[in-house]
Design a protein around this motif. Structure first.
Motif, short mmCIF file in Angstrom:
data_model
loop_
_atom_site.label_atom_id
_atom_site.label_comp_id
_atom_site.label_asym_id
_atom_site.label_seq_id
_atom_site.Cartn_x
_atom_site.Cartn_y
_atom_site.Cartn_z
N SER A 102 83.62 77.68 -16.06
CA SER A 102 84.84 76.93 -15.82
C SER A 102 85.82 77.16 -16.97
O SER A 102 85.75 78.19 -17.65
CB SER A 102 84.52 75.44 -15.64
OG SER A 102 85.66 74.71 -15.26
N GLU A 135 84.11 71.94 -10.18
CA GLU A 135 83.03 71.47 -11.05
C GLU A 135 82.30 70.29 -10.40
O GLU A 135 81.07 70.24 -10.39
CB GLU A 135 83.60 70.99 -12.39
CG GLU A 135 83.99 72.05 -13.37
CD GLU A 135 84.37 71.46 -14.71
OE1 GLU A 135 84.90 72.19 -15.53
OE2 GLU A 135 84.13 70.24 -14.94
N ILE A 151 77.69 73.54 -16.52
CA ILE A 151 79.13 73.86 -16.43
C ILE A 151 79.57 74.31 -17.81
O ILE A 151 79.59 73.50 -18.75
CB ILE A 151 79.96 72.63 -15.99
CG1 ILE A 151 79.40 72.01 -14.71
CG2 ILE A 151 81.42 73.00 -15.87
CD1 ILE A 151 79.59 72.81 -13.47
N VAL A 206 77.87 69.42 -18.75
CA VAL A 206 79.08 70.13 -19.19
C VAL A 206 78.96 70.52 -20.65
O VAL A 206 78.54 69.71 -21.49
CB VAL A 206 80.33 69.24 -18.98
CG1 VAL A 206 81.57 69.92 -19.53
CG2 VAL A 206 80.51 68.91 -17.50
#
Length: 289
Positions: A102, A135, A151, A206
């Motif tokens: 991302s 996401e 992510i 993340v």
């Protein structure tokens, strides 16, 4: 490892090189039939996937995959992988880990303040809004299938063939000055190592994957010019510079992105921790071409 890659681009190719070995099988998608031939010549099982129509052979490869790397941008209809092959991914019984690439653009503008993975996202551009939505879909997919999804939020990507040296050499380098503006950056080899570690650890959640030191973009160009022994281009005022709408939009977001979680939880040791170390290493090792 039976690795499947959605989107065999610059960053994904670096990750494949890092993961290569006698026990690693790689299948990957591309939109370009000519590129697919080159990939096959390099030992990659290349599958042409346009992001709209299912590819039967892709289903077969996914059914065997142990690890999936997603390096495909969302489109107007959302994430093309989940749109077209989400059900096939959910049925992949051998799948142990997913990594989704991302962007730190999902944080939006924070006026130069530091942000980390706990900072509320407030994307500005349409592409970053779409990324944040993608996401969320991938995280829901992971929760539903019980497959960990890491992510990796990346900052400005550079490396061989894509860097300030190349821009100086071909005459496209510019030193745009906007007071207080800084950017983070990330070398493609550090992305590749982050992918490797995320797969190895079965990481979930993340992670910001970015250098230690956000800095003004004009400083990067000046340092590269000094190493090359050439005069840097003159400074230009951002406000009066002739820029495309997309180029100007990048300067509408100003933040400093922290990377402590990637170091702590992934164990990532950055080989290119700031632009000075990176440029000096690339120049010394001829790793910029």
């Amino acid at each position: 490892m039976r690795l499947f890659v959605f989107g065999y681009g610059y960053s994904a190719a670096a990750a494949v090189r890092r993961l290569a070995g006698p026990s690693t099988e790689v299948a990957a998608t591309t939109r370009d039939p000519a590129k697919a031939e080159a990939m096959r010549a390099a030992g990659i099982d290349a599958i042409v996937f346009d992001g709209r129509d299912p590819a039967p052979r892709l289903r077969e490869a996914l059914a065997r995959a142990s690890h999936v790397l997603v390096s495909v941008a969302p489109g107007e209809a959302g994430d093309p992988v989940l749109n077209v092959h989400g059900a096939d991914l959910a049925l992949a019984r051998s799948l142990a880990s997913i990594v989704y690439l991302s962007t730190v653009g999902v944080y939006g503008d924070h006026g130069g303040a530091w942000v980390d993975e706990r900072t509320p996202e407030k994307p500005v551009s349409a592409r970053s809004v779409a990324r944040l939505a993608a996401e969320a879909r991938w995280r829901r997919h992971g929760a539903m299938t019980k497959v960990p999804v890491a992510i990796l939020r990346l900052s400005g990507i550079y490396g061989p063939g894509r860097n300030a040296f190349v821009n100086l050499a071909d005459g496209t380098a510019r030193r745009l000055v906007k007071p207080g503006q800084v950017f983070n950056r990330i070398h493609v080899d550090d992305i590749a190592e982050a992918v490797r570690l995320a797969f190895r650890k079965g990481a979930d959640g993340v992670f910001n994957v970015t250098d230690d030191e956000p800095s003004p973009p004009q400083d990067v160009v000046a340092h590269a010019a000094a190493l090359m022994g050439v005069a840097p281009p003159p400074e230009q005022d951002f406000e009066t510079a002739d820029l495309s709408p997309m180029a100007r939009s990048f300067y509408g977001e100003n933040k400093r992105v922290a990377n402590a979680r990637s170091k702590r939880e992934l164990g990532l040791v950055y080989g290119y921790p700031n632009h000075r170390v990176a440029l000096e290493r690339m120049w010394r090792e001829d790793g910029w071409r």
